[in-house]
Structures are given as C-alpha cells and as structure tokens.
Design an enzyme around this catalytic site. Sequence first.
Site, PDB file in Angstrom:
ATOM      1  N   SER A 560      -0.019 -41.069 -18.133  1.00  0.00           N
ATOM      2  CA  SER A 560      -0.668 -40.604 -19.329  1.00  0.00           C
ATOM      3  C   SER A 560       0.044 -41.430 -20.486  1.00  0.00           C
ATOM      4  O   SER A 560       0.003 -42.707 -20.595  1.00  0.00           O
ATOM      5  CB  SER A 560      -0.688 -39.236 -19.599  1.00  0.00           C
ATOM      6  OG  SER A 560      -1.651 -38.832 -20.375  1.00  0.00           O
ATOM      7  N   HIS A 681      -6.726 -35.420 -14.295  1.00  0.00           N
ATOM      8  CA  HIS A 681      -5.696 -35.912 -14.812  1.00  0.00           C
ATOM      9  C   HIS A 681      -4.547 -34.776 -14.483  1.00  0.00           C
ATOM     10  O   HIS A 681      -3.387 -35.228 -14.762  1.00  0.00           O
ATOM     11  CB  HIS A 681      -6.047 -36.001 -16.415  1.00  0.00           C
ATOM     12  CG  HIS A 681      -5.030 -36.533 -17.205  1.00  0.00           C
ATOM     13  ND1 HIS A 681      -5.019 -37.944 -17.356  1.00  0.00           N
ATOM     14  CD2 HIS A 681      -3.914 -36.123 -18.015  1.00  0.00           C
ATOM     15  CE1 HIS A 681      -4.103 -38.318 -18.204  1.00  0.00           C
ATOM     16  NE2 HIS A 681      -3.479 -37.240 -18.570  1.00  0.00           N
TER      17      HIS A 681
END
Length: 708
Positions: A560, A681
């Site tokens: 990320s 995610h």
Amino acid sequence: MVFITSATLGEVTEASRAALPATITYPAASRLDLVEDLHGHAVEDPYRWLEDAADPRTAAWSAEQDGLARSWLDAMPGRDALAARLGELARTGSVGTPVWRAGRAFYTRRGPDQDHPVLYVRVDGVERVLLDVSQLDPSGRTTLDRWSPSREGTRLAYQVSVGGDEHSLLHVVDVDTGELLDGPVDRCRYSPVGWLPGGEEFFYVRRVDPALVPEDERQFHRRVWRHRVGTPASQDVNVHGDGLDHTYYYGLSLSEDGRWLVVNGAPGTVRRDSVWIADLHSSGELTPVVRDSDGVQCSAWVAPDGRLYLRTSLDAPRFRLCVADPAAPTAWTELVGEQPDSVLDDVHWLDGSLVLLRTRHAVSELHLHSPATGEHLGEVPMPGTGSVHGLSTTDALTVADRDVLWFGWSDFVTPLSVYRYSPATGRAELDVAAPGTVTLPELSTQQVSYTSSDGTVVRMFVVSGERHPDLPRPTLLTGYGGFAVGRGPGYSATTLAWVEAGGVWAHASLRGGDEEGEEWHRAGMRERKQNVFDDFHAAAERLIGDGWTTPQQLSIMGGSNGGLLVGAALTQRPELYAAVVCSAPLLDMVRYENFLLGRLWAEEYGSASVPEELAWLLAYSPYHRVRPGVEYPSVLFTVFESDSRVDPNHARKMCAALQHATSSDPTKHPVLLRRETEVGHAGRSVSRSVGLAVDQLTFLAWATGLEL
C-alpha cells in the site's frame, strides 16, 4: 535452523538458479507516445492503456504475466519447506480481547486449523460459537469485518464482505437463538454501531443510494442513520452528514445510559477531525465541539462518570486528555497533559480510574490516572516489549470483575493473547493464550537508533538469530511511513521464518507514521515526503554499516503506502537493494487521484491539479522515475484484483516500465507481476496469507542467497 555463511553464499545462489527457466522473455507491452503538458511539466505516460483492466490488450498482457510469474515462483527453491513452516507458525492461532455486555463476554478466537477467526459468546461460564464465517461460506472468501453486541448482550450486529471487496453487509441476530432479525443492509463498509438501551434501535453509518450521486462518487457520501431493528433500511432516519464534504468518514459512540450521542468525522483520511454531541433525552440536535477547520485531531466520548472526555492534538502533537461537561462541550479543562517522549493513543475507564495507553517509540505502555485530578497513580506492568491491541473492562450491567482490565498483547515471539490486570493485585497475568502451540526459533530483538540524512534520529527494530552481527546475512527491511500509521513489535510468521532460516529482519519507524506523534507524521507528508525515503535509505545504510548485510543481500518489502515506499526506494537507489517485493502499491503519483479511493489522499501526498504539488509528486513518483539502461534489482509486484482502495493498474504500469527499462540480466534480476483474484486490500484467510507469503519470501530468499 539453517545458517548461511559468506563462503557458501555464491554456491547457494547458483544452485538455486538451476531449477529456474534458463531464459526469460517479458510480455510485449506497446509504448504510447503520450506526453502531457501539466503545469509546464512534460509528463510521459507510455502505459496509460494498462489502466483499463477491461481492455483486451490489458487482459492478454496480464495473462502472460501470470504465466511468467508462476513459471518462476513455482520453481523457486525451498517453497515446500517454507510453506510447511509458515503453516506451523500460523497454527498458534489468536484470541481477541473480550467485550462485556451484561455479564456476557463476546470475543474472537482462531484455532490452529482455522482459516478465519470465529466469534464466541460466553454466558454463565459456558462458551458457544456465535458466528463462524467458514460455516457461512466454506470457500473462505467471506470475512467478518466488524461486530457489536447490544448493551443487554441479547442481540448482535455484524458485518461481512465477500471476495475482498470490503463492501460490508450488516445483519442482526438474536444471541440466544441465532435467529436472523435484520439484514442484510448494504453499503455499510466497516460501519460503527451504537446500540440504544433495549436493543431495539442503533445508530450506524451507511452510504446513500448510489443512484442519487455521481457515478465517480459512489464509494463516498456517507451518513449517520438511526435504525430500528426489523424495519426496512429505507425507513432509517438520516441523522447527520448532509451538507458536509462527500468524502467524510464517521465514527460514533453512545454513553452507557444512552443519553449522549457523540459523532466524529473527517474528510477522507486527513488528520483534521470534527466532533459533534447530541443530548438524546432533549432535542437530539448535534452540536459542534470541534471543526475540521481547527486543523486538529480529536476523539471524544462520554464516560461512566458522565463527563465528556477529549483526546486531542490541540497544542499537543503527542496528544493530551481534556474533559468537559457534555452540556457545555466547548469549555475544556486539561486533565492529563502532553508527555514529551510518549504518544497518548487511547483512554479507558476502569472502576473509578483512567487507563491511558501510551506508545514510547512504538512500544506500548499502560498508565493509571485519577479521573478527578489527572494525577499519575502508577503503571501497569507489561509482559515484555510489545504492543497492546485493545482495552476492555466490564460494563454497567455486569456485576463481577468491575476492577479488571483486559488487554490484547503481542510481541515478536508471542501471538495475540489476552492479559488481565487488577489494581488489587498490581499484576498483569495471562488470561487466555493463543490456542495453538509451536516451537519458535531462538532469536534476538532490539531497537536501534540511527541518523537520517538531515540529522533526524530514527528508530528501527532488528530481529536476528544473533545479538550482534557475526557475518553479513540476507536481510529483509520493511516500513510504512504514512497516514500516521505506526507499527510496534508483533508476532509475524514471515518474520520468524525468515530469521529462522538465517536471515535478519528489520522494521524502520519512518517519518510519516505516528510513532512520535503528529509532528512525526507531518514531517513525512506532502512536500516533506522525501524524508520518508531518506529515512529508509539511512536504515539500509545502517544495516550495511553495522555488518548485518550487504547491498547484494539486502531486500525490501512494503504494501500500500509501503509499496510506494519501496517503489521510490528502488528507483532512487537501485544499487542499494538486491530485491524488492512491492505489494498493492501506489506508484503513479500523477494520476493516483483518478482511481478508487485515491482522491482521499491528496491531503497526505498533494494533488497533481495544483502546480506546486505536482512538482512534489513528480520528484519521487516511482513510475515517472524509471530510466532506461539502469540495472534495477529483482522486483516482484503482488496485486489483488478485488482491491477497492489501491487500483492494480499502478503495479501493471510500473511492471511494464521496469521490464522495458532495466539493463539487468532478467534471469538474475527478473521483474515479475503476481496477481490474485477474489481477494482485496485487507482481510483474507490464513491459507491465502500463507500462499502469498510463500511467493514473496521465496522470491526474496532466492535473490539474496538465503537458503530456506
């Protein structure tokens, strides 16, 4: 345990290459002659077409990348042994801190052979399963995102999502019978739930009907709603959010007596909070306490003593604690002042005392204070050097254990367990250990200080089999450095497996995180983002200078915002790193705002629509810093096709750019792209986490000479 010596390093590396493909041909990716003039900058974007996942060219290119990645990753030596060992290390399981409602304890536990945590309830000493997502969906694609029992402990609101999309569906069940009372209610992504006494109504957060907003804003436009169990969500009362920025996220809490509703919010991920309070026994109108224009962080709640407590960064970047009368919420009195060397992270009520959770250089501490005067009453003894995960005490309807504090605990060798503390004994004792057992490697953990390029002192955790460097070893350095997110000591199967094989693992507490408070965060954002990368390079140089490793043995990994970190590192200092795993990354910093949640992050990074800020972004944007003819290290991109936060197109474009530009021998320093479908995610099953870690670690081990 297998240790590598410098004499055998070359032999290991050559032997490990024998099973791999002898040649490598990267999938063809046409380069567009696309150059845009943005505020006077000529900005190239040759792989713009890879932004469109539905484009047949993108689909074909991605399929070829899949085949290439698997042909290499599946042939990496040590895969089977690593998979087995990671599976063993994950078999410790975990247990969550209990939430108490009217004498009932609600908590999660993941057993040694379970892929997901299971939610339990304990009533009169008898435990039973309340919710097991593996039973709801044997495929393992469903995750439990959030849960909240009613104040009487008779009803449970829970949220699940499927395939990693994080689009939570809210349900309500009867705790005693298991009967479904309500739901599914959609558009409830990680919604807080505040139950009113009686269990008939609650407040929660839900997005508005997507048909009522522009198509590119359908992930936003949240509102706070009041809902009656069993009635259609279309009849919910819109309590708050109209007229505010469409990117606002909200949290909420209710006082134990149900009188005071406190709502907090902020536009996107910015660290500028708003707080409102309403007296539900009167008009119910939400009154402002703090506005985002004040530019401070603030969390607020009404405690059992009836006062409004505020944890705030106002005039205190490491935070302080203030109190007020809920009926006069803007008249604050400081109760506990800012401390110069620790950050105030959380506050909890304990039978007439206050428990303050602090982190000192990313290490957790618990302190007791008087709610009347703020006086420091003592410190809760910690099990070691580690991290606290959640504080819990009994509620007003629970009779027993009124003076007990429960807290989750983890360190580098302790999986998530629960401890209990009572001021009467003055001891913190293990209450519930992680349910599985496993033989752990002997290792040394330490926190070292080093100096970044501008003289700033930064800290780094180093985990190794030896206390001091005995010879240069394959090393894995990681970090994050953004959004005021910090990471302290914690149990990690990947860390333990890497160190057990003879490697060194390091985590740098970079600027941009919250390890040293809000000033530390601000020192690594916007025009100061380069500080984060400089801190990371300095950590690498410290590891090399101390003799832990060499550039040929040093790998880096991040995800990320941490993917942006390692993407910048490999383009700024390619000679410093041997291998990189870049996971779910942001890499095109000129166009990141155009995709998914990207527009929320302009406060953190800057916006390409602003001339001055575009210059900041272009100075480090990894995709735009790829240069032909450079010997880049080995790189593995890992992306998740159901990611609803960071678009996989960042990794696609960067992968194509590196494969085109690198002058390194692709059989020695490959650039690969690993994709996963039906995963996103964040939450995922243990088995899928192990599978991802196997690919990541075997790639880094092969590239740095670590024999698994």
